[in-house]
Design a protein around this motif. Structure first.
Motif, PDB file in Angstrom:
ATOM      1  N   TYR A 247      17.581 -26.392  13.892  1.00 23.25           N
ATOM      2  CA  TYR A 247      16.290 -26.948  14.325  1.00 23.25           C
ATOM      3  C   TYR A 247      15.186 -26.534  13.356  1.00 23.25           C
ATOM      4  O   TYR A 247      14.343 -27.341  12.967  1.00 23.25           O
ATOM      5  CB  TYR A 247      16.002 -26.462  15.751  1.00 23.25           C
ATOM      6  CG  TYR A 247      14.761 -27.024  16.395  1.00 23.25           C
ATOM      7  CD1 TYR A 247      14.444 -28.377  16.321  1.00 23.25           C
ATOM      8  CD2 TYR A 247      13.901 -26.196  17.116  1.00 23.25           C
ATOM      9  CE1 TYR A 247      13.307 -28.878  16.938  1.00 23.25           C
ATOM     10  CE2 TYR A 247      12.769 -26.690  17.743  1.00 23.25           C
ATOM     11  CZ  TYR A 247      12.468 -28.031  17.643  1.00 23.25           C
ATOM     12  OH  TYR A 247      11.345 -28.527  18.264  1.00 23.25           O
TER      13      TYR A 247
ATOM     14  N   GLY B 652      10.397 -33.089  18.996  1.00 19.64           N
ATOM     15  CA  GLY B 652      10.795 -32.806  20.375  1.00 19.64           C
ATOM     16  C   GLY B 652       9.664 -32.326  21.258  1.00 19.64           C
ATOM     17  O   GLY B 652       9.870 -31.971  22.416  1.00 19.64           O
ATOM     18  N   LEU B 760      12.988 -40.437  27.031  1.00 22.99           N
ATOM     19  CA  LEU B 760      14.113 -40.242  26.118  1.00 22.99           C
ATOM     20  C   LEU B 760      15.230 -41.252  26.356  1.00 22.99           C
ATOM     21  O   LEU B 760      16.122 -41.406  25.524  1.00 22.99           O
ATOM     22  CB  LEU B 760      14.700 -38.828  26.273  1.00 22.99           C
ATOM     23  CG  LEU B 760      13.740 -37.651  26.075  1.00 22.99           C
ATOM     24  CD1 LEU B 760      14.495 -36.328  26.169  1.00 22.99           C
ATOM     25  CD2 LEU B 760      13.032 -37.747  24.737  1.00 22.99           C
ATOM     26  N   VAL B 774      14.577 -30.870  23.820  1.00 21.04           N
ATOM     27  CA  VAL B 774      14.338 -32.313  23.721  1.00 21.04           C
ATOM     28  C   VAL B 774      14.945 -32.855  22.430  1.00 21.04           C
ATOM     29  O   VAL B 774      15.611 -33.900  22.425  1.00 21.04           O
ATOM     30  CB  VAL B 774      12.823 -32.614  23.787  1.00 21.04           C
ATOM     31  CG1 VAL B 774      12.532 -34.071  23.437  1.00 21.04           C
ATOM     32  CG2 VAL B 774      12.275 -32.274  25.166  1.00 21.04           C
ATOM     33  N   TRP B 775      14.737 -32.134  21.356  1.00 23.12           N
ATOM     34  CA  TRP B 775      15.259 -32.560  20.058  1.00 23.12           C
ATOM     35  C   TRP B 775      16.789 -32.665  20.104  1.00 23.12           C
ATOM     36  O   TRP B 775      17.381 -33.645  19.663  1.00 23.12           O
ATOM     37  CB  TRP B 775      14.801 -31.553  18.990  1.00 23.12           C
ATOM     38  CG  TRP B 775      15.324 -31.824  17.617  1.00 23.12           C
ATOM     39  CD1 TRP B 775      14.916 -32.816  16.769  1.00 23.12           C
ATOM     40  CD2 TRP B 775      16.345 -31.090  16.935  1.00 23.12           C
ATOM     41  NE1 TRP B 775      15.619 -32.738  15.600  1.00 23.12           N
ATOM     42  CE2 TRP B 775      16.503 -31.692  15.660  1.00 23.12           C
ATOM     43  CE3 TRP B 775      17.131 -29.986  17.261  1.00 23.12           C
ATOM     44  CZ2 TRP B 775      17.426 -31.220  14.732  1.00 23.12           C
ATOM     45  CZ3 TRP B 775      18.038 -29.509  16.332  1.00 23.12           C
ATOM     46  CH2 TRP B 775      18.191 -30.127  15.076  1.00 23.12           C
TER      47      TRP B 775
END
Ligand SMILES: Cc1cc2nc3c(=O)[nH]c(=O)nc-3n(C[C@H](O)[C@H](O)[C@H](O)COP(=O)(O)OP(=O)(O)OC[C@H]3O[C@@H](n4cnc5c(N)ncnc54)[C@H](O)[C@@H]3O)c2cc1C
Lengths: 265, 784
Positions: A247, B652, B760, B774-775
């Motif tokens: 990430y 996200g 989403l 979320v990502w």
């Protein structure tokens, strides 16, 4: 907090001498990192050498080529300085993104750099702009200053007195905040210096680091699309509850792209 | 008289005190010869205590005593009791492992209190606490609610095989199974309702003192219910007569449930005060709060909704595993059962519901009531299922709700509750209008043009407040009554002091209750003061939680006021030489009906205390009345929340863009205070869905042990709320009030997750929906 001896020297030489006296002595600047550690009983210095009353350590000077900021200059002063805003708006903006108002009113540039928190903001600017750090023992180039996790080139008893930031053609800082601490999960500083592009990232590694690939791509063409699809390798990047290495790698690209966009505005 | 006080936006009387720093919190109380305590806490999730060596600590400067579990055992102090007995599906009582105030041989969670050091100063106590050497043998731990009953999971307590405290069920299983068998559609969700850490701004604190002269104790404590604290401590733990113990909970800086409970530290400082014959003070630091306050939520749930082909709900089946932590805290057992399963009907006519709850022990801090206590978990189940079903069946989420709304009252649900009144269409209509649901498609387009994903979500929640009819609670296992007490003391010159068993720790009772009293008596609000939080002043009290204060505590005050007015009429009748039946009371005046003969309230009060001309043969002097009120039913606040989010798909990040809340709290006393409660509740609910989540690792270490990692939302994490109310007055209390303290936290998480999943385009996302979460969810969707 454990008991300690408190010193308030009136000049930086006395401060250095006091700090050198005991291995467990600590310089106190804004106290926003050190005092936290002391309150949590993680740090227990025998002596505290407070730089707070040494007048010439604070202040901002701007000339045609650079912005020089005293080590004891509070984040809020940099944030609010009309001169900094004019010369290097990205630097004022970065200072304004640190912590909250209370932290910015106390925390200092020197403290932030000496502490070299892996998620601190200033290191990205120092590295991204190629600043020079002046201390009681000489000067350090930004590229040789950050050594590792909470580790710098400073030797025991060495006190940062000021930092000189060359004025770039254009620059911007994009910070992706940790929701909880609001330190940087990833913060990318992009500077078009005129003599090439520098890209520094904080939050991603043990200390702030430069991104050669991105610098190359942006030096060839200073545009968002130069970095937008440049994938950063996640190997060795920081990983924690809030952000995995993958990430973070992804965020570096996004933040770099957005920093370039902002710098071009 | 001016405008009515009930319904007025009156500024809070208590705020001058708070805003000028004049509040008196427990830590502000420093007594003569004060000493300070520091607790030695377990650094391990699960370990045997092989030995404790306190010699160095005892010899450290300023140290007066070090006590360990051995001292507690020798003093024969009891363990902390659980206030609610749950009987399991086989008719067996729940497993209640001993909950010692200082660990006995074993520690069961990080932060558990192992020893206490008491010294002349706080720093000396803390320094010496670091010198207490505890030799631990670390044991394997289990922290995750989903793993507690796994094969081979470490056992937390010997007396609870499979870490099971109880298996409990509610509802008609056969009817539910039958309904599922003929369903046209079944929606199923499997999720964790995340663990939360309450984080009141004032940490827990306790200052115990003892008077040898009176053989009596005083405990100053940050508590939401001082009388309950005293009852539990004297009767169950210390074996003391109640009249020898005074508990004072003055100003308390927030609780959110976490200060309902009797905690070990409260007992230890009270007990130690007698040992040392000096007062002993302890105030938690934030790190202690994180590991030793009772946490909230932490359910794993598999929930199913059966529908017919038109979207009518046929049945609901819910299986929940609830983490109660290492020990049973005061109300831990009733939160995931009585306060949870009974709310699963929501606003709907679902005819058959079955819920099975397995409560499990783990090596984590105890879990107990936290703002909403069971009802947020229930609302999350119902409202996530309903919204998901609408999407799966391609129905409008508002329409599927309307199709199933309860419209005829009183309504008996299949899960024990009897709703007295409500109008769910009214709150839904208002929310849709105020939230400009009609304008949503245009906003979605605008977001898409910026590269953002917009989503909208609803939650139409119901909750049960006004806890509780004591007989009902008793039949369900409550070990205490749940009435409330109040006293109205009219002073000779006519001003009034009201004593309430409710407790204010941010709710603004000093204002709201004064409005009720001043309104009823027809006097300026300045003439009324509200006193709470001291067992030596207040006759009795069950305290504040479950949004019960105005409905139960307020009603007790109204009952006492009725008695005051009734007695006042008698006195006035005497003074006016009229018959009592001819006296009417309004706007502060006793009047003979149909005449201009009258006495002011103050004149009547004066006559009661200076009874020269007084009906002594019929009436006692004085004007002071008290009342106990045991509610006839729960109250049922309900409402609709609509929120819209905008998601940045690159990072996200979820931005909560719009929030509309329309609540039905029955009659409203002070709309400004109610709005404040809604704002706070919504913010905590948004916190649960977006930012907050307590995490333990597999060894039982709390990974989110500070604000560096545990994120409670800040002002800029929430939007400007649009709030409004609709009103169906409660039918069974005189004020028509229902309660508003928890609604926001109850309805918000479901609405927000409904919006995020909509944005989403996914069925579910775990709470909290952090940027990374979320990502990842978006990446998984792309990969799928
Ligand atoms: C709530 C909170 C939020 C924060 N958020 C952020 C954030 O978002 N981004 C961010 O970058 N930082 C953040 N910080 C850290 C903040 O910026 C600190 O101010 C900074 O890291 C340290 O600066 P200080 O002046 O407070 O130094 P101190 O805490 O006083 O000192 C830190 C260390 O530096 C040494 N030191 C100080 N001055 C000198 C000097 N002149 N020469 C040599 N050594 C020196 C000290 O001995 C000590 O070891 C946050 C802090 C808090 C409390």
């Amino acid at each position: 907090m454990h008991a300690f001896n408190y010193h308030r020297p009136s000049n930086v030489n006395d401060a250095a001498a006091l700090a050198a006296k005991s291995v467990d002595a600590k310089i106190l600047a804004g106290g926003q990192s050190l005092v936290q550690a002391m309150k949590l009983r993680l740090a227990a210095p025998t002596d505290i050498v407070d730089l707070g009353t040494i007048k010439d350590l604070a202040g901002i000077k701007v000339d045609a080529k650079s912005v020089t900021i005293g080590a004891m200059t509070r984040h809020a002063e940099v944030e609010g300085s009309a001169e900094v805003k004019k010369a290097i708006p990205a630097l004022a903006a970065l200072a304004g993104m640190i912590g909250d108002r209370q932290v910015r009113n106390m925390g200092t540039l020197g403290g932030a750099l000496a502490n070299s928190d892996p998620a601190a903001d200033y290191p990205a600017a120092v590295l991204g702009l190629g600043a020079t750090i002046t201390t009681t023992k000489g000067t350090h180039a930004a590229d040789k200053f950050f050594k590792g996790l909470y580790e710098t080139a400073l030797r025991p008893g060495e006190i940062i007195t000021s930092v000189s930031f060359p004025i770039p053609k254009r620059a911007a800082y994009m910070k992706f905040k940790n929701q909880a601490s609001r330190f940087a999960i990833v913060g990318v500083f992009v500077a078009d210096t005129g003599a090439g592009v520098r890209v520094a990232v904080t939050g991603a590694g043990p200390c702030a680091l430069r991104l050669a690939e991105m610098e190359k791509a942006l030096s060839a063409k200073f545009a968002p699309e130069s970095v937008a699809s440049l994938k950063i390798k996640s190997d060795g990047l920081n990983a924690d509850l809030h952000a995995s290495a993958e990430y973070r790698a992804h965020l570096i690209t996004v933040m770099a792209k957005r920093a370039v966009e902002a710098a071009m505005k | 008289m001016g405008a009515p006080l009930i319904g007025a936006r009156i500024q809070r009387k208590e705020d001058y005190r708070f805003l000028t720093g004049a509040g008196q919190y427990t830590d502000d109380v420093t007594l003569p010869r004060q000493t300070y305590a520091a607790f030695v806490r377990s650094p391990h999730g699960h370990a045997k205590i092989k030995s404790i060596n306190a010699a160095k600590a005892k010899a450290a400067p300023g140290v007066l005593a070090v006590y360990t579990g051995e001292d507690i055992a020798a003093a024969k102090l009891g363990g902390l009791p659980c206030g609610w007995l749950i009987t399991d599906v086989n008719g067996q009582p729940m497993k209640e492992p001993p909950h010692p105030v200082l660990a006995q041989g074993k520690v069961h969670h990080v932060g558990e209190q192992v020893a206490v050091v008491i010294a002349e100063t706080l720093d000396q106590a803390r320094d010496a606490a670091e010198l207490v050497q505890v030799d631990y043998e670390v044991l394997p731990a289990v922290a995750d609610v989903r793993l507690a009953r796994a094969k081979g999971a470490p056992q937390v307590h010997g007396i609870a095989p499979d870490n099971t405290c109880y298996v409990w069920a509610l509802g008609d299983k056969a009817a539910v199974d039958a309904a599922f068998a003929k369903a046209a559609h079944v929606t199923k969700l499997d999720f964790v309702n995340n663990r939360l850490i309450p984080n009141a701004i004032e940490p827990r604190a306790a200052n115990g003192s003892y008077s040898r002269a009176d053989d009596a104790y005083t405990l100053y404590v940050a508590s939401q219910n001082p009388h309950v604290e005293r009852l539990l401590m004297t009767a169950f733990v210390m074996g003391l007569p109640e009249h020898k113990v005074r508990v004072v909970a003055g100003d308390v800086g927030g609780g959110f449930g976490s200060k309902i409970f009797l905690y070990a530290e409260d007992v230890v400082v009270t007990w130690a005060a007698k040992q040392l014959n000096r007062p002993v003070k302890w105030t938690a630091d934030r790190s202690e709060s994180f590991t030793s306050d009772a946490h909230g939520r932490d359910h794993h749930t598999i929930a199913e909704l059966a529908l017919d082909k038109d979207g009518k709900f046929l049945a609901m089946r819910v299986k929940t595993t609830a983490n109660v932590g290492a020990y049973l805290s005061t109300f831990a057992s009733c939160v995931p059962t009585i306060l949870y399963a009974t709310l699963l009907a929501g606003q709907y006519t679902t005819p058959a519901i079955h819920c099975e709850v397995t409560a499990v022990f783990t090596n984590t801090a105890p879990v107990d009531a936290y703002r909403g206590a069971g009802r947020p978990e229930a609302t999350y189940v119902v409202e996530r299922l309903v919204e998901t079903a609408a999407r799966e069946m391609k129905m409008d989420p508002a329409e599927i709700r309307r199709k199933n709304f309860i419209r005829s009252f009183p309504y008996q649900t299949p899960v024990a509750l009897l709703y007295d009144i409500g109008d769910y269409d009214a709150t839904m209509d208002a929310a849709q209008k105020l939230g400009d649901v009609a304008g949503y498609p245009a906003r979605k387009k605008a977001s898409a043009a910026k590269g953002k994903l917009r989503g909208m979500g609803y939650a139409a929640y119901i909750e049960a407040c006004g806890i509780a009819p004591s007989a009902v609670a008793g039949s369900l296992g409550a070990r205490a009554g749940l009435f409330e007490a109040g006293e109205v003391r009219v002073h000779p010159t006519g001003s009034v002091t009201v004593f309430t068993g409710s407790h204010s720790h941010g709710q603004g009772h000093e204002t709201t209750f004064a409005q009720v009293v001043a309104d009823r008596l027809g006097m300026p609000i300045e003439n009324v003061d509200i006193v709470h939080g001291d067992t030596s002043k207040i006759l009795f009290g069950m305290g504040t939680y479950g949004s019960r204060s105005i409905a139960v505590g307020g009603t007790a005050i109204v009952k006492a006021l009725d008695k005051i007015i009734a007695k006042g009429k008698k006195i006035a009748a005497h003074l006016l030489e009229a018959s009592e039946g001819d006296i009417e009371y309004a706007n502060g005046v006793f009047k003979v009906t149909g005449t201009d003969k009258q006495k002011l309230f103050g004149e009547v009060a004066f006559a009661a205390y200076v009874p020269h001309n007084y009906p002594h043969d019929k009436l006692e002097p004085g004007l002071n009345e008290n009342a106990f009120y045991d509610p006839a039913n729960f109250t049922f606040p309900a409402g609709t929340y609509v929120c819209e989010v905008e998601v940045d798909p690159e990072t996200g990040v979820v931005k909560v863009d719009r929030w509309t809340a329309v609540d039905d709290f029955g009659k409203i006393i002070n709309p400004m205070i109610v709005e404040g409660q809604v704002h706070g509740g919504l913010t905590q609910g948004i916190g649960q869905a977006l930012t907050e989540g307590a995490k333990y690792d597999s060894t039982g270490q709390l990974v989110t042990g500070s604000f560096m990692d545990y994120c409670i939302p800040r002002a800029d994490d929430v939007p400007m709320f649009q709030v409004d109310t609709r009103e169906t007055p409660c039918t069974h209390n005189p004020l028509g009030v229902k309660g508003c303290g928890e609604a926001g936290a109850i309805g918000a998480p479901a609405a927000l997750i409904n919006a995020i999943t909509d944005a989403l385009g996914v069925k579910d996302i775990a709470m909290p929906a952090t940027p990374q979460n979320v990502w990842r969810t978006l990446n998984q969707k792309k990969a799928a």
